[in-house]
Scaffold this motif. Structure first.
Motif, short mmCIF file in Angstrom:
data_model
loop_
_atom_site.label_atom_id
_atom_site.label_comp_id
_atom_site.label_asym_id
_atom_site.label_seq_id
_atom_site.Cartn_x
_atom_site.Cartn_y
_atom_site.Cartn_z
N PHE A 88 0.79 -1.27 -0.02
CA PHE A 88 -0.08 0.02 0.06
C PHE A 88 0.81 1.25 0.10
CE2 PHE A 88 -2.87 3.17 2.12
CZ PHE A 88 -3.69 3.13 1.12
N PRO A 89 0.64 2.14 -0.83
CA PRO A 89 1.55 3.37 -1.05
C PRO A 89 1.61 4.09 -0.01
CG PRO A 89 -0.31 3.69 -2.53
CD PRO A 89 -0.66 2.15 -1.75
N ILE A 90 1.98 4.04 1.39
CA ILE A 90 1.95 4.81 2.35
C ILE A 90 3.78 5.00 2.88
CG2 ILE A 90 1.55 3.00 3.82
CD1 ILE A 90 -0.09 4.94 5.78
N THR A 91 3.91 6.11 3.16
CA THR A 91 5.34 6.42 3.88
C THR A 91 5.47 5.97 5.29
OG1 THR A 91 4.95 8.60 4.54
CG2 THR A 91 5.68 8.27 2.24
N VAL A 92 6.63 5.91 5.73
CA VAL A 92 6.86 5.62 7.09
C VAL A 92 6.11 6.66 8.30
CG1 VAL A 92 8.39 5.39 9.15
CG2 VAL A 92 8.84 4.21 6.98
N GLY A 93 6.37 7.95 7.88
CA GLY A 93 5.78 9.04 8.52
C GLY A 93 4.24 9.09 8.65
N GLU A 94 3.72 8.73 7.26
CA GLU A 94 2.26 8.74 7.23
C GLU A 94 1.69 7.70 7.95
OE1 GLU A 94 1.86 10.44 2.64
OE2 GLU A 94 2.03 8.31 2.81
N CYS A 95 2.42 6.44 8.22
CA CYS A 95 1.83 5.22 9.06
C CYS A 95 1.88 5.82 10.42
CB CYS A 95 2.60 4.24 8.61
SG CYS A 95 2.22 2.55 9.81
N VAL A 96 3.21 6.30 10.94
CA VAL A 96 3.08 6.57 12.27
C VAL A 96 2.15 7.71 12.92
CG1 VAL A 96 4.65 7.59 14.17
CG2 VAL A 96 5.55 5.99 12.42
N ALA A 97 1.87 8.54 11.70
CA ALA A 97 0.88 9.92 12.26
C ALA A 97 -0.44 9.27 12.45
CB ALA A 97 1.04 10.82 10.93
N THR A 98 -0.75 8.02 11.79
CA THR A 98 -2.24 7.79 12.10
C THR A 98 -2.75 7.32 13.24
OG1 THR A 98 -1.71 5.34 11.47
CG2 THR A 98 -2.42 6.81 9.57
N GLY A 99 -1.34 7.23 14.31
CA GLY A 99 -1.53 6.68 15.44
C GLY A 99 -2.24 7.74 16.48
N LYS A 100 -2.28 9.11 15.95
CA LYS A 100 -2.92 10.00 16.96
C LYS A 100 -3.62 11.24 15.72
CE LYS A 100 -1.59 13.42 20.25
NZ LYS A 100 -0.42 14.21 20.92
N LEU A 101 -4.75 11.62 16.27
CA LEU A 101 -5.77 12.02 15.54
C LEU A 101 -5.21 13.74 15.28
CD1 LEU A 101 -8.55 12.18 14.23
CD2 LEU A 101 -9.44 13.24 16.35
N GLY A 102 -5.10 14.01 13.92
CA GLY A 102 -4.66 15.26 13.65
C GLY A 102 -3.11 15.43 13.43
N LEU A 103 -2.45 14.39 13.67
CA LEU A 103 -0.81 14.25 13.61
C LEU A 103 -0.39 14.38 12.23
CD1 LEU A 103 1.37 14.52 15.88
CD2 LEU A 103 1.51 11.87 15.38
N LYS A 104 0.70 15.26 11.86
CA LYS A 104 1.31 15.53 10.71
C LYS A 104 2.44 14.66 10.61
CE LYS A 104 -1.61 18.96 9.28
NZ LYS A 104 -2.65 18.81 8.44
N PRO A 105 2.60 13.97 9.43
CA PRO A 105 3.61 13.06 9.12
C PRO A 105 5.18 13.59 9.47
CG PRO A 105 2.23 12.69 7.17
CD PRO A 105 1.58 14.15 7.98
N LYS A 106 5.26 14.68 9.27
CA LYS A 106 6.55 15.24 9.43
C LYS A 106 6.70 16.22 10.73
CE LYS A 106 7.84 15.29 4.53
NZ LYS A 106 8.89 14.56 4.65
N SER A 107 5.85 15.87 11.80
CA SER A 107 5.74 16.48 12.88
C SER A 107 6.69 16.10 13.82
CB SER A 107 4.40 16.33 13.61
OG SER A 107 4.05 15.06 14.15
N SER A 108 7.13 16.80 14.94
CA SER A 108 8.12 16.36 15.75
C SER A 108 7.73 15.51 16.66
CB SER A 108 8.24 17.59 16.75
OG SER A 108 7.44 17.93 17.39
#
Length: 261
Positions: A88-108
């Motif tokens: 599935f075409p998803i990056t590591v950052g995008e995957c991790v960001a799904t763990g918290k509502l409203g989180l951005k893939p490139k967030s701290s």
């Protein structure tokens, strides 16, 4: 010591078929607990009841005193890594960001979670490009972005090579210094070296402080002979099948990733 998980008089059934019966269990804060038992014995079901994905037929589960399901206690849950949909075409950052509502893939917060699992520099990599061990670390990072007080992992060593398994358990042992870790596993060798306590599940539940496995523990849990295999050489640790324990009807083969001698 503070109790992280309290289970009282819990029972659960699928379509009226009992899976867990009268379970009473208490797990302390910052424990590293491994849940073991035969297939169909209720290991994963017990974990899903703890997380709140299933509702008990009787009894209750409490996390830090709050009745499950609750939004007052942050919980991380890593389901079994089945290697499905890895393209599935998803990056590591995008995957991790799904763990918290409203989180951005490139967030701290995403970067910090990846650093905790030693995956710095993988932010823009595609999930399909990773090894099984790397994907598992990303899924763990996804569960860490909510800063959980308890981290649940179902068969975390699936689809990981021997070196990756050792690294994974070392990391989880470090996490247990600041959070409670609960895993479902069949990796008995890793248990004896890393976990702090063991929960044996086969419809009933028994808690054993300390990570060392004994013949009595395995016999009462599996109800039949267990072959422990190290480097391809079977080592029988239990006696003959005892039907009075009501377990399985064939040998269980547990693959150990290390030296049993």
């Amino acid at each position: 010591m503070t109790s992280a998980i309290d289970i009282k008089n819990l029972s659960f059934a699928y379509n009226k078929s009992p899976v867990l019966t009268n379970v009473n269990l208490s797990i302390d804060e910052n424990d590293f607990v491994a849940i073991i038992g035969p297939n169909g014995g209720g290991k994963s079901t017990l974990m899903r009841l703890m997380v709140g994905l299933l509702k008990p037929k009787d009894g209750e589960v409490r996390l830090f005193g709050e009745k499950v399901p609750t939004k007052k206690v942050a919980v991380g849950y890593v389901p079994q890594n089945t290697n499905k949909n890895i393209e599935f075409p998803i990056t590591v950052g995008e995957c991790v960001a799904t763990g918290k509502l409203g989180l951005k893939p490139k967030s701290s917060e995403v970067a910090a979670a990846l650093a905790k699992v030693h995956m710095d520099g993988y932010l823009d990599r595609r999930m399909g490009e990773l090894s099984g061990g790397e994907r598992q670390r990303v899924l763990i990072a996804r569960s860490l972005v909510c800063n959980p007080k308890i981290l649940f992992l179902d068969e975390p060593s699936n689809n990981i090579d021997v070196a990756g398994i050792e690294s994974l358990y070392n990391m989880l042992a470090e996490f247990s210094e600041t959070m409670t870790i609960v895993i479902v596993t069949h990796d008995l060798m890793a248990l004896s070296h890393k976990v702090k306590s063991v929960v044996c599940v086969n419809k009933n539940v028994h808690y054993h402080e300390g990570g060392n496995l004994t013949e009595e523990m395995l016999h009462s849990t599996y109800g039949c002979e267990v072959d422990l295999i190290a480097h391809g050489v079977p080592h029988r640790v239990l006696g003959s099948h005892d039907h009075t324990h009501g377990g399985c009807c064939e040998h269980h083969h547990e693959h150990l990733h290390g030296n049993t001698h």
